[in-house]
Scaffold this motif. Structure first.
Motif, PDB file in Angstrom:
ATOM      1  N   ALA A  35       0.847  -1.211  -0.002  1.00 55.90           N
ATOM      2  CA  ALA A  35      -0.067   0.051  -0.001  1.00 55.90           C
ATOM      3  C   ALA A  35       0.800   1.146  -0.018  1.00 55.90           C
ATOM      4  CB  ALA A  35      -1.058  -0.178   1.241  1.00 55.90           C
ATOM      5  N   THR A  36       2.030   1.107   0.552  1.00 62.79           N
ATOM      6  CA  THR A  36       2.894   2.066   0.619  1.00 62.79           C
ATOM      7  C   THR A  36       3.624   2.485  -0.615  1.00 62.79           C
ATOM      8  OG1 THR A  36       4.846   1.067   1.819  1.00 62.79           O
ATOM      9  CG2 THR A  36       3.073   2.350   2.969  1.00 62.79           C
ATOM     10  N   GLY A  37       4.223   1.418  -1.522  1.00 62.67           N
ATOM     11  CA  GLY A  37       5.078   1.335  -2.380  1.00 62.67           C
ATOM     12  C   GLY A  37       6.391   1.060  -1.794  1.00 62.67           C
ATOM     13  N   LEU A  38       6.735   1.014  -0.523  1.00 65.20           N
ATOM     14  CA  LEU A  38       8.072   0.762  -0.115  1.00 65.20           C
ATOM     15  C   LEU A  38       8.606  -0.556  -0.526  1.00 65.20           C
ATOM     16  CD1 LEU A  38       7.991   2.537   3.359  1.00 65.20           C
ATOM     17  CD2 LEU A  38       8.764   3.440   1.140  1.00 65.20           C
ATOM     18  N   PRO A  39       9.981  -0.724  -0.721  1.00 62.02           N
ATOM     19  CA  PRO A  39      10.495  -1.985  -0.895  1.00 62.02           C
ATOM     20  C   PRO A  39      10.288  -2.851   0.387  1.00 62.02           C
ATOM     21  CG  PRO A  39      12.077  -0.429  -1.674  1.00 62.02           C
ATOM     22  CD  PRO A  39      10.974   0.257  -1.041  1.00 62.02           C
ATOM     23  N   PHE A  40      10.019  -3.960   0.159  1.00 62.05           N
ATOM     24  CA  PHE A  40       9.587  -5.040   1.445  1.00 62.05           C
ATOM     25  C   PHE A  40      10.555  -6.190   1.520  1.00 62.05           C
ATOM     26  CE2 PHE A  40       6.647  -8.339   3.255  1.00 62.05           C
ATOM     27  CZ  PHE A  40       6.945  -8.083   4.651  1.00 62.05           C
ATOM     28  N   ALA A  41      11.215  -6.436   2.602  1.00 57.93           N
ATOM     29  CA  ALA A  41      12.185  -7.614   2.716  1.00 57.93           C
ATOM     30  C   ALA A  41      11.361  -8.609   3.792  1.00 57.93           C
ATOM     31  CB  ALA A  41      13.363  -7.327   3.277  1.00 57.93           C
ATOM     32  N   LEU A  42      10.827  -9.793   3.397  1.00 55.13           N
ATOM     33  CA  LEU A  42       9.950 -10.634   4.207  1.00 55.13           C
ATOM     34  C   LEU A  42      10.987 -11.717   5.045  1.00 55.13           C
ATOM     35  CD1 LEU A  42       7.174 -11.981   4.897  1.00 55.13           C
ATOM     36  CD2 LEU A  42       7.485 -13.453   2.768  1.00 55.13           C
ATOM     37  N   PHE A  43      10.601 -11.585   6.300  1.00 53.51           N
ATOM     38  CA  PHE A  43      11.508 -12.601   7.050  1.00 53.51           C
ATOM     39  C   PHE A  43      10.568 -13.867   7.058  1.00 53.51           C
ATOM     40  CE2 PHE A  43      12.409 -13.840  11.562  1.00 53.51           C
ATOM     41  CZ  PHE A  43      13.771 -14.401  11.352  1.00 53.51           C
ATOM     42  N   THR A  44      11.141 -14.904   6.864  1.00 53.32           N
ATOM     43  CA  THR A  44      10.517 -16.201   6.821  1.00 53.32           C
ATOM     44  C   THR A  44      10.207 -16.896   8.024  1.00 53.32           C
ATOM     45  OG1 THR A  44      12.151 -17.404   5.976  1.00 53.32           O
ATOM     46  CG2 THR A  44      10.767 -16.184   4.204  1.00 53.32           C
ATOM     47  N   GLU A  45      10.743 -16.629   9.188  1.00 53.20           N
ATOM     48  CA  GLU A  45      11.008 -17.473   9.992  1.00 53.20           C
ATOM     49  C   GLU A  45      10.068 -17.010  11.390  1.00 53.20           C
ATOM     50  OE1 GLU A  45      12.653 -20.389   9.825  1.00 53.20           O
ATOM     51  OE2 GLU A  45      12.455 -19.311   7.730  1.00 53.20           O
TER      52      GLU A  45
END
Length: 224
Positions: free
Chosen positions: A175-185
């Motif tokens: 929704a913000t358009g910021l790059p997103f890094a997903l922590f999978t744990e």
């Protein structure tokens, strides 16, 4: 100039054990059966009011009790929110690396602001974060984009990466358009491939390279 904004529960910290303990202390006070750690863990991510709604649904409690139970839970949780909570491996070292590099750091979480600050202080991390936006800091909370945008504006950097662990965080970033890094744990309930993200990682040691790619220093930027 770069910034990294983190979610808290399930991203920097594994807080589920303390949340589970507070939920069951709340349930014990009203003579209700305890819930399993796995069940409570699955309820985390949308803020305390939704957590209480899910607990009430699991125990068949009437919605009219929500306000009282919300207050009761917070009394138990706020008493000591960091007894069983742990930092994820390598998280502290990466935060220290970012701070040493001059990267501005922020928190944007659905946890209420007071226990958020208490937990950061308990781990000696509070001085690292220039801005802390909790679930009750603004009239709205994630996945509404307003809290994340407020954190980004407060940091005032040219490039900002958001780091989180859940579908709520993925929706917020989108929704913000910021790059997103997903922590999978963390506390993710959906498969990784179903969530919006620009990068994913299971070990915090991999995050600096991701941030360098998603928000490169101006000298590192190359023309297309």
């Amino acid at each position: 100039m770069r910034a990294v904004i983190f979610d808290l529960d399930g991203t920097l910290i594994d807080s589920a054990p303390d949340i589970h303990a507070a939920v069951n202390r709340m349930l014990a006070e009203i003579d209700e059966e305890a819930l399993s750690p796995e069940t409570v863990r699955s309820f985390i991510g949308n803020g305390v009011p939704v957590l209480i709604e899910r607990v009430m649904a699991a125990r068949g409690l009437h919605e009219a009790r929500h306000s009282a139970l919300h207050e009761l839970f917070l009394r138990h949780y706020n008493a000591d929110p960091a007894t069983l909570t742990t930092l994820y491996p390598n998280a502290r070292a990466v935060l220290e690396q970012f701070a040493a590099e001059g990267i501005a750091l922020g928190i944007c979480t659905n946890k209420p602001e007071a226990p958020t600050r208490s937990i950061l202080a308990a781990f000696g991390l509070d001085a690292m974060f220039a801005v802390v936006i909790g679930g009750d800091t603004l009239p709205v909370h994630k996945p509404d984009p307003a809290p994340l945008l407020a954190a980004a504006r407060a940091l005032g950097r040219d490039s900002t990466v958001y780091v989180g662990d859940s579908g709520v965080d993925a929706q917020t970033a989108a929704a913000t358009g910021l790059p997103f890094a997903l922590f999978t744990e963390g506390y993710r309930r959906q498969p990784v491939q179903e969530l919006h993200h620009d990068a994913s990682f299971a070990d915090f040691a991999d995050l600096p390279a991701i941030v360098a790619r998603l928000a490169p220093r101006p000298a590192e930027t190359r023309a297309p």
